[in-house]
Design a protein around this motif. Structure first.
Motif, PDB file in Angstrom:
ATOM      1  N   MET A   1       0.836  -1.146  -0.147  1.00  0.00           N
ATOM      2  CA  MET A   1      -0.238   0.040  -0.052  1.00  0.00           C
ATOM      3  C   MET A   1       0.721   1.286  -0.057  1.00  0.00           C
ATOM      4  O   MET A   1       1.924   1.454   0.670  1.00  0.00           O
ATOM      5  N   VAL A   2       0.409   2.264  -0.852  1.00  0.00           N
ATOM      6  CA  VAL A   2       1.108   3.341  -0.870  1.00  0.00           C
ATOM      7  C   VAL A   2       0.398   4.434  -0.246  1.00  0.00           C
ATOM      8  O   VAL A   2      -0.982   4.444  -0.190  1.00  0.00           O
ATOM      9  N   ARG A   3       0.971   5.351   0.887  1.00  0.00           N
ATOM     10  CA  ARG A   3       0.431   6.310   1.439  1.00  0.00           C
ATOM     11  C   ARG A   3       0.716   7.721   0.968  1.00  0.00           C
ATOM     12  O   ARG A   3       1.980   8.103   0.610  1.00  0.00           O
ATOM     13  N   LEU A   4      -0.208   8.596   0.473  1.00  0.00           N
ATOM     14  CA  LEU A   4      -0.031   9.835   0.087  1.00  0.00           C
ATOM     15  C   LEU A   4      -0.837  10.907   0.548  1.00  0.00           C
ATOM     16  O   LEU A   4      -1.941  11.174   0.406  1.00  0.00           O
ATOM     17  N   LEU A   5      -0.135  11.818   1.510  1.00  0.00           N
ATOM     18  CA  LEU A   5      -0.693  12.704   2.194  1.00  0.00           C
ATOM     19  C   LEU A   5      -2.114  12.430   2.969  1.00  0.00           C
ATOM     20  O   LEU A   5      -3.100  13.088   2.511  1.00  0.00           O
ATOM     21  N   GLY A   6      -2.023  11.158   3.815  1.00  0.00           N
ATOM     22  CA  GLY A   6      -3.484  10.879   4.385  1.00  0.00           C
ATOM     23  C   GLY A   6      -4.334  10.011   3.444  1.00  0.00           C
ATOM     24  O   GLY A   6      -5.232   9.566   3.936  1.00  0.00           O
ATOM     25  N   LEU A   7      -3.784   9.721   2.311  1.00  0.00           N
ATOM     26  CA  LEU A   7      -4.689   8.945   1.288  1.00  0.00           C
ATOM     27  C   LEU A   7      -3.867   7.655   1.166  1.00  0.00           C
ATOM     28  O   LEU A   7      -2.719   7.629   0.593  1.00  0.00           O
ATOM     29  N   GLU A   8      -4.497   6.397   1.479  1.00  0.00           N
ATOM     30  CA  GLU A   8      -3.888   5.185   1.106  1.00  0.00           C
ATOM     31  C   GLU A   8      -4.446   4.465  -0.023  1.00  0.00           C
ATOM     32  O   GLU A   8      -5.773   4.255  -0.176  1.00  0.00           O
ATOM     33  N   GLY A  15       0.027   4.064  -9.661  1.00  0.00           N
ATOM     34  CA  GLY A  15       0.601   4.025 -11.016  1.00  0.00           C
ATOM     35  C   GLY A  15      -0.363   4.773 -11.873  1.00  0.00           C
ATOM     36  O   GLY A  15      -0.037   5.560 -12.727  1.00  0.00           O
ATOM     37  N   LEU A  16      -1.704   4.395 -11.691  1.00  0.00           N
ATOM     38  CA  LEU A  16      -2.589   5.024 -12.439  1.00  0.00           C
ATOM     39  C   LEU A  16      -2.878   6.411 -12.542  1.00  0.00           C
ATOM     40  O   LEU A  16      -2.985   7.292 -13.252  1.00  0.00           O
ATOM     41  N   ARG A  17      -2.752   6.926 -10.957  1.00  0.00           N
ATOM     42  CA  ARG A  17      -2.667   8.010 -10.760  1.00  0.00           C
ATOM     43  C   ARG A  17      -1.768   9.038 -11.438  1.00  0.00           C
ATOM     44  O   ARG A  17      -1.777  10.185 -11.902  1.00  0.00           O
ATOM     45  N   ILE A  18      -0.417   8.416 -11.286  1.00  0.00           N
ATOM     46  CA  ILE A  18       0.686   9.029 -11.989  1.00  0.00           C
ATOM     47  C   ILE A  18       0.364   9.095 -13.372  1.00  0.00           C
ATOM     48  O   ILE A  18       0.710  10.243 -14.200  1.00  0.00           O
ATOM     49  N   PHE A  19       0.040   8.232 -14.276  1.00  0.00           N
ATOM     50  CA  PHE A  19      -0.243   8.114 -15.658  1.00  0.00           C
ATOM     51  C   PHE A  19      -1.472   9.149 -15.862  1.00  0.00           C
ATOM     52  O   PHE A  19      -0.963   9.932 -16.921  1.00  0.00           O
ATOM     53  N   LEU A  20      -2.590   9.238 -15.396  1.00  0.00           N
ATOM     54  CA  LEU A  20      -3.339  10.177 -15.560  1.00  0.00           C
ATOM     55  C   LEU A  20      -2.950  11.808 -15.373  1.00  0.00           C
ATOM     56  O   LEU A  20      -3.395  12.674 -16.139  1.00  0.00           O
ATOM     57  N   ALA A  21      -2.181  11.882 -14.324  1.00  0.00           N
ATOM     58  CA  ALA A  21      -1.553  13.155 -14.031  1.00  0.00           C
ATOM     59  C   ALA A  21      -0.412  13.670 -15.155  1.00  0.00           C
ATOM     60  O   ALA A  21      -0.611  14.693 -15.585  1.00  0.00           O
ATOM     61  N   VAL A  22      -0.021  12.755 -15.749  1.00  0.00           N
ATOM     62  CA  VAL A  22       0.934  12.865 -16.682  1.00  0.00           C
ATOM     63  C   VAL A  22       0.000  13.239 -18.094  1.00  0.00           C
ATOM     64  O   VAL A  22       0.551  14.251 -18.761  1.00  0.00           O
ATOM     65  N   VAL A  23      -0.861  12.518 -18.474  1.00  0.00           N
ATOM     66  CA  VAL A  23      -1.595  12.621 -19.603  1.00  0.00           C
ATOM     67  C   VAL A  23      -2.268  14.173 -19.447  1.00  0.00           C
ATOM     68  O   VAL A  23      -2.505  14.921 -20.534  1.00  0.00           O
ATOM     69  N   PHE A  24      -3.084  14.153 -18.166  1.00  0.00           N
ATOM     70  CA  PHE A  24      -3.863  15.738 -18.322  1.00  0.00           C
ATOM     71  C   PHE A  24      -2.851  16.944 -18.207  1.00  0.00           C
ATOM     72  O   PHE A  24      -3.282  17.844 -18.592  1.00  0.00           O
ATOM     73  N   GLY A  25      -1.442  16.586 -17.420  1.00  0.00           N
ATOM     74  CA  GLY A  25      -0.740  17.655 -17.515  1.00  0.00           C
ATOM     75  C   GLY A  25       0.028  18.016 -19.072  1.00  0.00           C
ATOM     76  O   GLY A  25      -0.096  19.016 -19.232  1.00  0.00           O
ATOM     77  N   GLY A  81      -2.578  18.750  -9.401  1.00  0.00           N
ATOM     78  CA  GLY A  81      -3.824  18.506  -8.891  1.00  0.00           C
ATOM     79  C   GLY A  81      -4.565  17.411  -9.241  1.00  0.00           C
ATOM     80  O   GLY A  81      -4.977  16.634  -8.451  1.00  0.00           O
ATOM     81  N   VAL A  82      -4.207  16.526 -10.440  1.00  0.00           N
ATOM     82  CA  VAL A  82      -4.525  15.350 -10.633  1.00  0.00           C
ATOM     83  C   VAL A  82      -3.897  14.256  -9.718  1.00  0.00           C
ATOM     84  O   VAL A  82      -4.425  13.408  -9.319  1.00  0.00           O
ATOM     85  N   PHE A  83      -2.694  14.536  -9.570  1.00  0.00           N
ATOM     86  CA  PHE A  83      -1.826  13.813  -8.804  1.00  0.00           C
ATOM     87  C   PHE A  83      -2.330  13.714  -7.250  1.00  0.00           C
ATOM     88  O   PHE A  83      -2.251  12.715  -6.637  1.00  0.00           O
ATOM     89  N   LEU A  84      -2.597  15.032  -6.650  1.00  0.00           N
ATOM     90  CA  LEU A  84      -3.035  15.010  -5.278  1.00  0.00           C
ATOM     91  C   LEU A  84      -4.359  15.064  -5.224  1.00  0.00           C
ATOM     92  O   LEU A  84      -4.773  15.313  -3.854  1.00  0.00           O
TER      93      LEU A  84
END
Length: 169
Positions: A1-8, A15-25, A81-84
């Motif tokens: 599990m990855v923990r990101l600023l209070g979100l697990e 990985g999907l979050r990173i991919f979508l952040a790159v695409v939308f960015g 914003g998409v990443f966080l």
């Protein structure tokens, strides 16, 4: 599990979050930076060598020089914003993104009054300047940016579980 600023989340969701952040960015980078930065050289190529300088001056009077720089900031904030999204930092990021979008729209419409310098073309002896008031249209385009800013303020003012934060003393 990855923990990101209070979100697990799981590794796959991260990985999907990173991919979508790159695409939308990347999409935001193309729209908010590449289009304003490359419209001048593209218009000069289309106009041909005889009218390239006149068309270049016309496009330069329409696109403010600070617009691509604000576009880079908007693209970076879209990525962040998409990443966080869903974290504690998402609300403040939306506030800054809303402010950056307001600045972008303001620069795009040159403060509401667009000044166009019409250069002297080779086949015409006239040149001049036109000022068009687009303030109402600028305000209309600012509505989504203001809504983004307000969403960020609301998310920042509430706790992650949706209850309002207690007032600070």
């Amino acid at each position: 599990m990855v923990r990101l600023l209070g979100l697990e989340m799981s590794g796959a969701k991260f990985g999907l979050r990173i991919f979508l952040a790159v695409v939308f960015g990347a999409l935001a980078f193309a729209v908010f930076y590449l289009v304003p930065a490359s419209i001048g050289p593209l218009a000069k190529q289309v106009a041909g060598p005889a009218n390239a300088s006149a068309v270049g001056a016309l496009v330069d009077s329409l696109v403010s020089p600070g617009l691509p720089l604000v576009g880079i900031a908007v693209a970076a904030l879209v990525f962040v914003g998409v990443f966080l999204r869903g974290t504690k930092a998402y609300g403040p990021v939306l506030v800054v993104l809303g402010l950056a979008l307001l600045a972008y729209v303001y620069a795009l419409f040159q403060g509401g009054t667009v000044h166009v310098t019409i250069p002297q073309l080779s086949q015409y002896a006239a040149s001049g300047s036109i000022a068009v008031d687009l303030t109402d249209l600028m305000y209309l385009f600012m509505v989504p940016a203001v809504l983004t800013l307000l969403k960020g303020v609301v998310l920042t003012a509430t706790k992650p579980d949706g209850t309002p934060a207690p007032p600070s003393a």
